[in-house]
Motif scaffolding. Structure first.
Motif, short mmCIF file in Angstrom:
data_model
loop_
_atom_site.label_atom_id
_atom_site.label_comp_id
_atom_site.label_asym_id
_atom_site.label_seq_id
_atom_site.Cartn_x
_atom_site.Cartn_y
_atom_site.Cartn_z
N ILE A 31 72.37 44.95 16.09
CA ILE A 31 72.52 44.13 17.23
C ILE A 31 71.45 42.95 16.90
O ILE A 31 70.47 43.36 17.04
CB ILE A 31 72.28 44.97 18.52
CG1 ILE A 31 73.36 45.93 18.93
CG2 ILE A 31 72.22 43.89 19.42
CD1 ILE A 31 72.95 46.84 20.11
N LYS A 32 72.06 41.80 16.62
CA LYS A 32 71.06 40.63 16.38
C LYS A 32 70.72 39.85 17.77
O LYS A 32 69.27 39.66 17.66
CB LYS A 32 71.82 39.55 15.58
CG LYS A 32 72.12 40.24 14.20
CD LYS A 32 72.68 39.10 13.35
CE LYS A 32 71.46 38.08 13.05
NZ LYS A 32 71.87 37.07 12.01
N THR A 33 71.61 39.98 18.72
CA THR A 33 71.43 39.40 19.86
C THR A 33 72.22 40.21 21.29
O THR A 33 73.15 40.61 20.98
CB THR A 33 71.74 38.07 19.91
OG1 THR A 33 71.23 37.09 18.78
CG2 THR A 33 71.50 37.15 21.12
N ARG A 34 71.24 40.08 22.11
CA ARG A 34 72.01 40.93 23.39
C ARG A 34 71.63 39.86 24.44
O ARG A 34 70.52 39.63 25.02
CB ARG A 34 71.37 42.45 23.34
CG ARG A 34 71.72 42.86 24.60
CD ARG A 34 70.94 44.33 25.05
NE ARG A 34 70.96 44.71 26.15
CZ ARG A 34 70.72 45.96 26.72
NH1 ARG A 34 69.87 46.78 25.83
NH2 ARG A 34 70.75 46.28 28.01
N VAL A 35 72.37 39.85 25.22
CA VAL A 35 72.52 38.85 26.63
C VAL A 35 72.95 39.59 27.72
O VAL A 35 74.22 39.95 27.60
CB VAL A 35 73.10 37.34 26.36
CG1 VAL A 35 72.82 36.64 27.67
CG2 VAL A 35 72.52 36.81 25.15
N GLY A 36 72.20 40.06 28.85
CA GLY A 36 72.77 40.84 29.74
C GLY A 36 72.82 39.78 31.13
O GLY A 36 71.83 39.14 31.31
N LEU A 37 73.88 39.85 31.84
CA LEU A 37 74.20 38.81 32.87
C LEU A 37 74.64 39.66 34.31
O LEU A 37 75.41 40.54 33.94
CB LEU A 37 74.99 37.83 32.57
CG LEU A 37 74.87 36.99 31.28
CD1 LEU A 37 76.08 36.30 30.87
CD2 LEU A 37 73.68 36.09 31.36
N HIS A 38 74.38 39.44 35.38
CA HIS A 38 74.91 39.91 36.37
C HIS A 38 74.46 38.94 37.51
O HIS A 38 73.50 38.14 37.51
CB HIS A 38 74.39 41.25 36.84
CG HIS A 38 72.88 41.31 37.12
ND1 HIS A 38 71.66 41.56 36.33
CD2 HIS A 38 72.34 41.42 38.41
CE1 HIS A 38 70.78 41.64 36.85
NE2 HIS A 38 70.87 41.52 38.12
N GLU A 39 75.42 38.69 38.76
CA GLU A 39 75.16 38.01 39.84
C GLU A 39 74.07 38.48 40.59
O GLU A 39 73.79 39.55 40.93
CB GLU A 39 76.40 38.07 40.58
CG GLU A 39 77.55 37.57 40.10
CD GLU A 39 77.49 35.81 39.82
OE1 GLU A 39 76.70 35.24 40.88
OE2 GLU A 39 78.01 35.44 38.97
N VAL A 40 73.17 37.62 40.97
CA VAL A 40 71.88 37.67 41.73
C VAL A 40 71.95 36.91 43.08
O VAL A 40 72.19 35.78 42.89
CB VAL A 40 70.67 37.49 41.08
CG1 VAL A 40 69.51 37.86 41.99
CG2 VAL A 40 70.62 38.37 39.81
N GLN A 41 72.07 37.48 44.21
CA GLN A 41 71.93 36.67 45.61
C GLN A 41 70.54 37.03 46.16
O GLN A 41 69.83 37.98 45.86
CB GLN A 41 73.10 37.06 46.29
CG GLN A 41 74.46 36.58 45.65
CD GLN A 41 75.76 37.02 46.46
OE1 GLN A 41 75.53 37.57 47.33
NE2 GLN A 41 76.69 36.81 45.95
N GLU A 42 70.35 36.28 47.08
CA GLU A 42 69.09 36.55 47.89
C GLU A 42 68.90 37.98 48.47
O GLU A 42 67.82 38.60 48.25
CB GLU A 42 68.86 35.37 48.89
CG GLU A 42 67.66 35.55 49.79
CD GLU A 42 67.48 34.46 51.03
OE1 GLU A 42 66.87 34.71 51.89
OE2 GLU A 42 68.12 33.22 50.60
N ASN A 43 69.96 38.64 48.87
CA ASN A 43 69.75 39.77 49.45
C ASN A 43 70.45 40.97 48.77
O ASN A 43 70.42 42.16 48.98
CB ASN A 43 70.11 39.91 51.07
CG ASN A 43 69.62 39.01 51.95
OD1 ASN A 43 68.60 38.79 51.67
ND2 ASN A 43 70.36 38.10 52.79
#
Length: 82
Positions: A31-43
């Motif tokens: 694995i050369k690059t790993r990007v993790g994403l998820h939605e974040v809201q205030e609460n």
């Protein structure tokens, strides 16, 4: 060596992330690059996560990684080889 991009979704993220992390650690050398994403809201924090992987390896190793990830419930995978 081929370059492969793997996109995987994890749902529910908090339940499945430890299993996914174990598989990614096992295959960490390809694995050369790993990007993790998820939605974040205030609460709150989203239960659906997205991970993008940039892999530089032969197709046997990539297939092994894919198969191990697909064995985890709640994981969906799409791959693109360049």
């Amino acid at each position: 060596m081929k370059t492969t991009i793997i996109a995987l979704t994890i749902d529910p993220r908090t339940d499945r992330a430890p299993e996914v992390q174990t598989v990614l650690t096992k295959h960490g050398c390809i694995i050369k690059t790993r990007v993790g994403l998820h939605e974040v809201q205030e609460n709150s924090c989203s239960e659906r996560g997205l991970i993008l992987l940039h892999i530089n390896s032969d197709s046997d190793e990539v297939q092994q990684l894919e198969n191990e990830l697909k064995d985890i419930e709640g994981i969906k995978i799409k791959c693109m080889t360049l």
